[in-house]
Write a protein that holds these residues in place. Structure first.
Motif, PDB file in Angstrom:
ATOM      1  N   LYS A  54      10.072   4.048 -10.722  1.00 15.06           N
ATOM      2  CA  LYS A  54      12.125   3.530 -11.308  1.00 15.06           C
ATOM      3  C   LYS A  54      12.088   2.533 -11.988  1.00 15.06           C
ATOM      4  O   LYS A  54      12.714   1.774 -12.902  1.00 15.06           O
ATOM      5  CB  LYS A  54      13.354   3.879  -9.789  1.00 15.06           C
ATOM      6  CG  LYS A  54      14.618   3.606 -10.730  1.00 15.06           C
ATOM      7  CD  LYS A  54      15.843   4.058  -9.353  1.00 15.06           C
ATOM      8  CE  LYS A  54      16.861   4.114  -9.983  1.00 15.06           C
ATOM      9  NZ  LYS A  54      17.881   4.934  -9.826  1.00 15.06           N
ATOM     10  N   GLY A  55      11.465   0.815 -11.656  1.00 14.52           N
ATOM     11  CA  GLY A  55      11.420  -0.018 -12.206  1.00 14.52           C
ATOM     12  C   GLY A  55      10.306  -0.691 -13.836  1.00 14.52           C
ATOM     13  O   GLY A  55      10.463  -1.107 -14.802  1.00 14.52           O
ATOM     14  N   ASP A  56      10.091   1.060 -14.166  1.00 16.15           N
ATOM     15  CA  ASP A  56       9.154   1.657 -15.273  1.00 16.15           C
ATOM     16  C   ASP A  56       9.283   1.514 -16.162  1.00 16.15           C
ATOM     17  O   ASP A  56       9.238   1.700 -17.461  1.00 16.15           O
ATOM     18  CB  ASP A  56       8.177   2.231 -14.707  1.00 16.15           C
ATOM     19  CG  ASP A  56       6.987   2.269 -14.157  1.00 16.15           C
ATOM     20  OD1 ASP A  56       6.981   0.709 -13.309  1.00 16.15           O
ATOM     21  OD2 ASP A  56       5.849   2.804 -13.197  1.00 16.15           O
ATOM     22  N   MET A  57      10.712   2.356 -16.240  1.00 15.53           N
ATOM     23  CA  MET A  57      11.973   2.594 -17.245  1.00 15.53           C
ATOM     24  C   MET A  57      13.110   1.581 -17.508  1.00 15.53           C
ATOM     25  O   MET A  57      13.520   1.516 -16.418  1.00 15.53           O
ATOM     26  CB  MET A  57      12.270   3.928 -17.066  1.00 15.53           C
ATOM     27  CG  MET A  57      11.323   4.791 -16.929  1.00 15.53           C
ATOM     28  SD  MET A  57      10.099   5.326 -18.610  1.00 15.53           S
ATOM     29  CE  MET A  57       8.632   6.144 -18.261  1.00 15.53           C
ATOM     30  N   VAL A  58      13.281   1.417 -18.759  1.00 14.40           N
ATOM     31  CA  VAL A  58      14.729   1.345 -19.112  1.00 14.40           C
ATOM     32  C   VAL A  58      16.105   1.911 -17.902  1.00 14.40           C
ATOM     33  O   VAL A  58      15.208   2.639 -17.615  1.00 14.40           O
ATOM     34  CB  VAL A  58      15.845   1.021 -20.236  1.00 14.40           C
ATOM     35  CG1 VAL A  58      14.618   0.575 -21.269  1.00 14.40           C
ATOM     36  CG2 VAL A  58      15.224   2.279 -20.926  1.00 14.40           C
ATOM     37  N   GLU A  59      16.966   0.685 -17.356  1.00 12.88           N
ATOM     38  CA  GLU A  59      17.456   1.589 -16.253  1.00 12.88           C
ATOM     39  C   GLU A  59      18.461   2.709 -16.400  1.00 12.88           C
ATOM     40  O   GLU A  59      18.292   3.568 -15.378  1.00 12.88           O
ATOM     41  CB  GLU A  59      18.826   0.591 -16.031  1.00 12.88           C
ATOM     42  CG  GLU A  59      19.755   0.031 -14.606  1.00 12.88           C
ATOM     43  CD  GLU A  59      19.965  -0.645 -14.372  1.00 12.88           C
ATOM     44  OE1 GLU A  59      21.191  -0.454 -13.608  1.00 12.88           O
ATOM     45  OE2 GLU A  59      20.628  -1.143 -15.065  1.00 12.88           O
ATOM     46  N   ALA A  60      18.919   2.657 -17.612  1.00 10.47           N
ATOM     47  CA  ALA A  60      18.999   4.256 -17.779  1.00 10.47           C
ATOM     48  C   ALA A  60      19.035   5.179 -18.055  1.00 10.47           C
ATOM     49  O   ALA A  60      19.083   6.900 -17.207  1.00 10.47           O
ATOM     50  CB  ALA A  60      20.534   4.090 -19.812  1.00 10.47           C
ATOM     51  N   PHE A  61      17.864   5.206 -18.175  1.00  7.77           N
ATOM     52  CA  PHE A  61      17.378   6.188 -18.483  1.00  7.77           C
ATOM     53  C   PHE A  61      15.904   6.373 -17.317  1.00  7.77           C
ATOM     54  O   PHE A  61      16.423   7.472 -16.830  1.00  7.77           O
ATOM     55  CB  PHE A  61      15.578   6.014 -19.364  1.00  7.77           C
ATOM     56  CG  PHE A  61      14.770   6.789 -19.938  1.00  7.77           C
ATOM     57  CD1 PHE A  61      14.761   8.017 -20.530  1.00  7.77           C
ATOM     58  CD2 PHE A  61      13.442   7.802 -18.337  1.00  7.77           C
ATOM     59  CE1 PHE A  61      13.640   9.170 -21.076  1.00  7.77           C
ATOM     60  CE2 PHE A  61      12.827   8.345 -18.945  1.00  7.77           C
ATOM     61  CZ  PHE A  61      12.477   8.791 -19.542  1.00  7.77           C
ATOM     62  N   ALA A  62      15.985   5.739 -16.289  1.00  8.79           N
ATOM     63  CA  ALA A  62      15.557   6.045 -15.220  1.00  8.79           C
ATOM     64  C   ALA A  62      16.065   6.525 -13.936  1.00  8.79           C
ATOM     65  O   ALA A  62      16.019   7.714 -13.086  1.00  8.79           O
ATOM     66  CB  ALA A  62      14.887   4.555 -14.806  1.00  8.79           C
ATOM     67  N   ASN A  63      17.907   5.645 -14.327  1.00  5.79           N
ATOM     68  CA  ASN A  63      19.627   6.083 -13.753  1.00  5.79           C
ATOM     69  C   ASN A  63      19.304   8.308 -13.111  1.00  5.79           C
ATOM     70  O   ASN A  63      19.314   8.437 -12.450  1.00  5.79           O
ATOM     71  CB  ASN A  63      20.285   5.843 -13.595  1.00  5.79           C
ATOM     72  CG  ASN A  63      20.173   4.308 -12.852  1.00  5.79           C
ATOM     73  OD1 ASN A  63      19.286   3.823 -12.583  1.00  5.79           O
ATOM     74  ND2 ASN A  63      20.897   3.171 -13.443  1.00  5.79           N
ATOM     75  N   LYS A  64      19.156   8.048 -14.740  1.00  8.14           N
ATOM     76  CA  LYS A  64      19.772   9.825 -15.064  1.00  8.14           C
ATOM     77  C   LYS A  64      18.471  10.810 -14.897  1.00  8.14           C
ATOM     78  O   LYS A  64      18.261  11.490 -14.522  1.00  8.14           O
ATOM     79  CB  LYS A  64      19.242   9.798 -16.460  1.00  8.14           C
ATOM     80  CG  LYS A  64      19.651  11.246 -16.657  1.00  8.14           C
ATOM     81  CD  LYS A  64      20.819  11.112 -16.852  1.00  8.14           C
ATOM     82  CE  LYS A  64      21.657  13.319 -16.508  1.00  8.14           C
ATOM     83  NZ  LYS A  64      22.515  13.597 -16.062  1.00  8.14           N
ATOM     84  N   ALA A  65      16.520  10.037 -14.731  1.00  3.17           N
ATOM     85  CA  ALA A  65      15.357  10.726 -14.852  1.00  3.17           C
ATOM     86  C   ALA A  65      15.442  10.908 -13.204  1.00  3.17           C
ATOM     87  O   ALA A  65      15.391  12.091 -12.870  1.00  3.17           O
ATOM     88  CB  ALA A  65      14.418  10.357 -15.026  1.00  3.17           C
ATOM     89  N   LEU A 100       1.028  -1.009  -0.005  1.00  6.07           N
ATOM     90  CA  LEU A 100       0.531   0.155  -0.189  1.00  6.07           C
ATOM     91  C   LEU A 100       1.031   1.382   0.281  1.00  6.07           C
ATOM     92  O   LEU A 100       0.205   2.052  -0.480  1.00  6.07           O
ATOM     93  CB  LEU A 100      -0.831  -0.218   1.162  1.00  6.07           C
ATOM     94  CG  LEU A 100      -1.757  -0.759   1.146  1.00  6.07           C
ATOM     95  CD1 LEU A 100      -2.950  -0.900   2.776  1.00  6.07           C
ATOM     96  CD2 LEU A 100      -3.347  -0.913   0.144  1.00  6.07           C
ATOM     97  N   ALA A 101       2.171   1.124  -0.033  1.00 10.93           N
ATOM     98  CA  ALA A 101       3.387   2.416   0.462  1.00 10.93           C
ATOM     99  C   ALA A 101       3.053   2.888  -1.194  1.00 10.93           C
ATOM    100  O   ALA A 101       3.111   1.825  -2.064  1.00 10.93           O
ATOM    101  CB  ALA A 101       4.445   2.292   0.886  1.00 10.93           C
ATOM    102  N   THR A 102       3.857   4.172  -1.555  1.00  8.84           N
ATOM    103  CA  THR A 102       4.166   4.501  -2.907  1.00  8.84           C
ATOM    104  C   THR A 102       5.747   5.033  -2.999  1.00  8.84           C
ATOM    105  O   THR A 102       6.191   5.270  -2.577  1.00  8.84           O
ATOM    106  CB  THR A 102       3.314   5.359  -2.963  1.00  8.84           C
ATOM    107  OG1 THR A 102       2.928   6.674  -1.915  1.00  8.84           O
ATOM    108  CG2 THR A 102       1.321   5.277  -3.285  1.00  8.84           C
ATOM    109  N   GLU A 103       5.948   3.629  -4.363  1.00 10.04           N
ATOM    110  CA  GLU A 103       7.566   4.855  -4.227  1.00 10.04           C
ATOM    111  C   GLU A 103       7.613   5.897  -4.767  1.00 10.04           C
ATOM    112  O   GLU A 103       6.542   6.213  -5.151  1.00 10.04           O
ATOM    113  CB  GLU A 103       7.334   3.300  -5.083  1.00 10.04           C
ATOM    114  CG  GLU A 103       8.176   1.507  -5.642  1.00 10.04           C
ATOM    115  CD  GLU A 103       8.368   1.555  -6.347  1.00 10.04           C
ATOM    116  OE1 GLU A 103       9.705   1.617  -7.005  1.00 10.04           O
ATOM    117  OE2 GLU A 103       7.295  -0.375  -6.906  1.00 10.04           O
ATOM    118  N   ALA A 104       8.839   6.415  -5.061  1.00 10.50           N
ATOM    119  CA  ALA A 104       9.198   7.553  -5.215  1.00 10.50           C
ATOM    120  C   ALA A 104       8.795   7.467  -6.821  1.00 10.50           C
ATOM    121  O   ALA A 104       8.945   6.589  -7.186  1.00 10.50           O
ATOM    122  CB  ALA A 104      10.475   8.093  -5.292  1.00 10.50           C
TER     123      ALA A 104
END
Length: 170
Positions: A86-97, A29-33
């Motif tokens: 974070k897990g919704d996008m490919v790693e390089a994209f997510a890490n940068k964003a 039930l918690a929400t991620e960043a």
């Protein structure tokens, strides 16, 4: 819809059930960043650098996304991807964003899809679940669960009450 409303009116959910469900499911039930971002996706590094140079000169991000982006799902909306975890996008994209500040525009980021220029437009911090904030969601979940078990019983009672005969079986 009518059937569901009729069955749901016979279901009661106690506060103790809701609290028990909350205690057992706190983590889910918690929400991620989350980050809200737009991007311009292009096929090659040369085009990415060209677009980035135009952005650095003050050109409009959304306009350039509509003109250059190869992401057909977001280009018509100025590259807007909305909020994502974070897990919704490919790693390089997510890490940068996730490492950027709001309104910051990235240098080109290479992924298997091509080169992205990312603009972060919003951020939401991770939040632990609280019972008060989760009550409506918990109640709906328990209602849906109980509906699944109560519906067959409710239907059988109606069939007996109205003495329904199926004449299509023969």
């Amino acid at each position: 819809m009518k059937q569901k409303k009729m069955v749901e009116s016979t279901i009661s959910i106690k506060d103790s059930e809701m609290k028990s469900y909350f205690n057992q499911n706190k983590d889910s039930l918690a929400t991620e960043a989350q980050v809200k971002a737009s991007h311009i996706l292009v096929a090659d590094e040369k085009t990415a650098k060209e677009v980035k140079a135009k952005l650095d000169k003050g050109e409009d991000f959304a306009k350039l996304a509509k003109e250059y982006s190869t992401d057909t799902a977001s280009k018509s909306d100025g590259g807007n991807l909305g909020y994502f975890k974070k897990g919704d996008m490919v790693e390089a994209f997510a890490n940068k964003a996730f490492s950027m500040k709001v309104n910051e525009v990235s240098d080109p980021v290479k992924t298997e899809y091509g080169y992205h220029i990312i603009k972060v437009t919003g951020k939401k911090e991770a939040q632990k679940a609280t019972y008060e904030n989760s009550k409506a969601k918990i109640k709906q979940t328990l209602l849906d669960q109980k509906y699944q078990t109560e519906y067959p019983t409710w239907l059988q009672k109606l069939k007996k009450k109205y003495d329904i005969t199926n004449k299509l079986d023969s």
